[in-house]
Design an enzyme around this catalytic site. Sequence first.
Site: not given
Length: 299
Positions: A260-262
């Site tokens: 996930e990118c955050g």
Amino acid sequence: MAFHRSSSPSDRDVESGYASGSSVADLPDIYFTRPHLKFINKQLAQLEPQDVIRWCLTSLPQLWQTSAFGLTGLAIMDMISKLDYAITPNIELIFLDTLYHFQQTLELVERVKTRYPGLKIHAYKPHGCETTKDFEEQYGERLWETDEERYDYVAKVEPAQRAYRQLDVKAVLTGRRKSQGGKRGDLDIVEIDDQGLVKVNPLANWSFKQVQAYIKENNVPTNDLLDQGYRSVGDWHSTQPVTDSEDERAGRWKGRQKTECGIHNKKSRYAMFLQEQEELRQKELSDAIQNGLKIESAS
């Protein structure tokens, strides 16, 4: 579930059903108890995605869609376009332009605008940046390699938070699905993040093939990169094609322990560091004021 209304505090207390408990002023605009949320997810899991979206329209104020124009997000856009706007409000879209999207993704955005002229797209870029050059002058080149968490924060998390704040977003539709693998394997249809934002995943229970079938049947525009072996498309520097035997998102951050990118994670260490710094600054200011420091307003 309780909603704040533009009425007197006593009226809100009575109408919300919380008159005998804590003040409603302390509750978020949308409030679920855990048993209620569990019940809602059980019921929504039995519905088709279109019906989940209709439930959202009648249940969630300030509802938006967030999308990077992946297949599932595109399917949701098409479903929304087919709703009866005579009785339902329009749903606008938030697009996080990291400045590092593939050119094919940006071209797709323009084709989507042509296909769905009623769709209003709000693009948010990293703060203070209009171009990749602006970004690299401020943060240096290849920040995703030198400080990955900071990159995620300034390119994605902060712009998302700014969008939610400026647009007064209370709930969002996302394109996440269980079959995408990684941390999404136990995804619920309705979630509440640590900021109180309601996230709804209408296609959470659909497979990649189901999404593909819907896209084909409804002639939905797609990213040209899908014809080159890509399935999940993000920034050009962290996305690769995948094989048929790999998870749909296996091409994202390939070879790293990251899925996930955050945006859909709990606060990153960098975000928590910024929060801690701000809390420390506020404490130091408060201590200084208590010790006799006077704050003069500018004339």
